[in-house]
Enzyme design. Sequence first.
Site, mmCIF file in Angstrom:
data_model
loop_
_atom_site.group_PDB
_atom_site.id
_atom_site.type_symbol
_atom_site.label_atom_id
_atom_site.label_comp_id
_atom_site.label_asym_id
_atom_site.label_seq_id
_atom_site.Cartn_x
_atom_site.Cartn_y
_atom_site.Cartn_z
ATOM 1 N N THR A 177 -5.737 6.892 7.564
ATOM 2 C CA THR A 177 -6.351 6.815 6.041
ATOM 3 C C THR A 177 -7.084 5.903 5.208
ATOM 4 O OG1 THR A 177 -4.852 7.317 5.376
ATOM 5 C CG2 THR A 177 -5.725 9.157 6.459
ATOM 6 N N THR A 178 -6.582 4.872 5.720
ATOM 7 C CA THR A 178 -6.693 3.561 5.681
ATOM 8 C C THR A 178 -7.139 2.781 6.194
ATOM 9 O OG1 THR A 178 -4.570 2.709 6.689
ATOM 10 C CG2 THR A 178 -3.936 3.713 4.997
ATOM 11 N N HIS B 172 0.920 -1.077 -0.248
ATOM 12 C CA HIS B 172 0.000 -0.171 -0.093
ATOM 13 C C HIS B 172 1.025 1.233 0.395
ATOM 14 C CE1 HIS B 172 -3.450 -2.637 1.373
ATOM 15 N NE2 HIS B 172 -2.161 -2.945 2.038
ATOM 16 N N HIS C 20 5.798 7.229 6.738
ATOM 17 C CA HIS C 20 5.349 6.389 5.011
ATOM 18 C C HIS C 20 4.815 7.371 4.292
ATOM 19 C CE1 HIS C 20 1.632 6.460 7.383
ATOM 20 N NE2 HIS C 20 0.885 7.039 5.957
ATOM 21 N N GLU D 268 -2.728 14.020 0.853
ATOM 22 C CA GLU D 268 -4.237 13.238 1.521
ATOM 23 C C GLU D 268 -4.534 14.679 1.578
ATOM 24 O OE1 GLU D 268 -3.869 9.516 3.966
ATOM 25 O OE2 GLU D 268 -3.928 9.420 2.603
ATOM 26 N N HIS E 118 2.329 9.421 1.037
ATOM 27 C CA HIS E 118 1.368 8.589 -0.393
ATOM 28 C C HIS E 118 1.553 9.686 -1.274
ATOM 29 C CE1 HIS E 118 -0.957 7.102 2.729
ATOM 30 N NE2 HIS E 118 -0.569 8.427 3.688
ATOM 31 N N HIS F 143 3.680 11.160 6.005
ATOM 32 C CA HIS F 143 3.030 10.476 7.611
ATOM 33 C C HIS F 143 4.619 9.862 8.502
ATOM 34 C CE1 HIS F 143 -0.996 11.134 5.685
ATOM 35 N NE2 HIS F 143 -0.503 12.220 6.174
HETATM 36 N N1 LIG Z 1 -2.569 7.428 6.720
HETATM 37 S S1 LIG Z 1 -1.931 6.684 8.097
HETATM 38 O O1 LIG Z 1 -1.132 7.455 9.032
HETATM 39 O O2 LIG Z 1 -3.709 6.607 8.794
HETATM 40 C C1 LIG Z 1 -1.645 5.609 7.638
HETATM 41 C C2 LIG Z 1 -1.784 4.654 6.556
HETATM 42 F F1 LIG Z 1 -1.810 5.426 5.359
HETATM 43 C C3 LIG Z 1 -0.998 3.635 6.057
HETATM 44 F F2 LIG Z 1 -0.627 2.945 4.818
HETATM 45 C C4 LIG Z 1 -0.552 2.840 7.317
HETATM 46 S S2 LIG Z 1 0.000 0.788 7.105
HETATM 47 O O3 LIG Z 1 0.334 0.504 7.858
HETATM 48 O O4 LIG Z 1 1.276 1.326 5.766
HETATM 49 C C5 LIG Z 1 -1.217 0.264 5.879
HETATM 50 C C6 LIG Z 1 -2.475 0.304 6.286
HETATM 51 O O5 LIG Z 1 -2.407 -0.449 7.586
HETATM 52 C C7 LIG Z 1 -1.126 2.994 8.823
HETATM 53 N N2 LIG Z 1 -0.384 2.162 9.647
HETATM 54 C C8 LIG Z 1 -1.280 2.541 11.044
HETATM 55 C C9 LIG Z 1 -2.737 1.587 10.337
HETATM 56 C C10 LIG Z 1 -2.666 0.299 11.607
HETATM 57 C C11 LIG Z 1 -1.626 0.489 12.000
HETATM 58 C C12 LIG Z 1 -0.773 -0.750 13.349
HETATM 59 C C13 LIG Z 1 0.390 -0.915 13.234
HETATM 60 C C14 LIG Z 1 1.254 0.584 13.143
HETATM 61 C C15 LIG Z 1 1.045 2.237 12.002
HETATM 62 C C16 LIG Z 1 -0.428 1.648 11.721
HETATM 63 C C17 LIG Z 1 -1.264 4.193 8.951
HETATM 64 F F3 LIG Z 1 -1.467 4.554 10.319
HETATM 65 ZN ZN LIG Z 2 0.144 8.176 6.243
#
Ligand SMILES: NS(=O)(=O)c1c(F)c(F)c(S(=O)(=O)CCO)c(N[C@H]2CCc3ccccc32)c1F
Ligand SMILES: [Zn+2]
Length: 263
Positions: free
Chosen positions: A198-199, A66, A91, A104, A93, A117
């Site tokens: 946002t995911t 993703h 990460h 975003e 976007h 982010h």
């Molecule tokens: N834009 S955002 O900041 O809301 C956001 C993301 F956009 C995103 F892609 C991810 S991820 O972990 O790479 C993939 C989906 O879980 C996370 N990860 C988060 C969601 C679940 C989780 C669990 C442990 C650590 C980080 C996250 C995320 F917080």
């Molecule tokens: Zn993000």
Amino acid sequence: GSKWSYIGPDGEKAWPKKYPFCGGVFQSPIDFHKDILQYDSNLLPLEFIGYNVPSTDQFTLTNNGHSVKMYLSPTMYIRNLPFEYTASQLHLHWGNRNKSEGSEHTVSGKHFAAELHIVHYNSEKYPDVTAAMDKADGLAVLAILLEIGPFNPSYEKIFRHFRNVKYKDQMVQVPGFNIRELLPDRLDEYYRYEGSLTTPPCYPSVLWTVFRHPVKISQEQLLALETAMYCTESDDPEPLEMVDNFRNVQEFHERLVFISFRE
Ligand SMILES: NS(=O)(=O)c1c(F)c(F)c(S(=O)(=O)CCO)c(N[C@H]2CCc3ccccc32)c1F
Ligand SMILES: [Zn+2]
């Protein structure tokens, strides 16, 4: 695994079917426009502790299908938020090579080229990010808007590894560096609101801090971000480019975004 996408039948319109919170309240991202902004003099500059990670340490950079995400060190945390929040991962976007408008959050309806982010969890109340991620006060995400400008050597410390994480589940070690270098100079000027991941699973568990001032990366660096990675595994006969991995802005009813600056 997580069966969701940014395009096609599993795209964002379908997310609420498998992930009900995605159709719920306090969803992110949003558009920042003047009639929902309110100045708040209590919003202090954030303090970053342990962000200057020595090059003897290493961060794991991985492609999770993703986004490209880098795990951060648990010695990194933020003060001056309602609680102490410990870093979990960062990460990005972005858009695509024909349309570099992959942020975003938007400002007055305008997308920036990309968005970084940095995800933190409330380490005062929860043992780890998994326990924190579905709690209303669980997460704090810092967002840095990226736009085109001169070559950015700090971002290059991550970007130079993209060729080793081209495909889903690939990983590479990145030598430690000062993550503060990825942030804008003005840490005192930001947008603040309560929103969500946002995911999927889109938990309404995020205290968002979006810095007012964008950070510049070069056209070539942006093109590398837009063209380096695939959502699919290296042996997949139908490779899918990792592009346009941003959620569209969400409705923002009767709520305010607090700003730490007078515009
Ligand atoms: N834009 S955002 O900041 O809301 C956001 C993301 F956009 C995103 F892609 C991810 S991820 O972990 O790479 C993939 C989906 O879980 C996370 N990860 C988060 C969601 C679940 C989780 C669990 C442990 C650590 C980080 C996250 C995320 F917080
Ligand atoms: Zn993000």
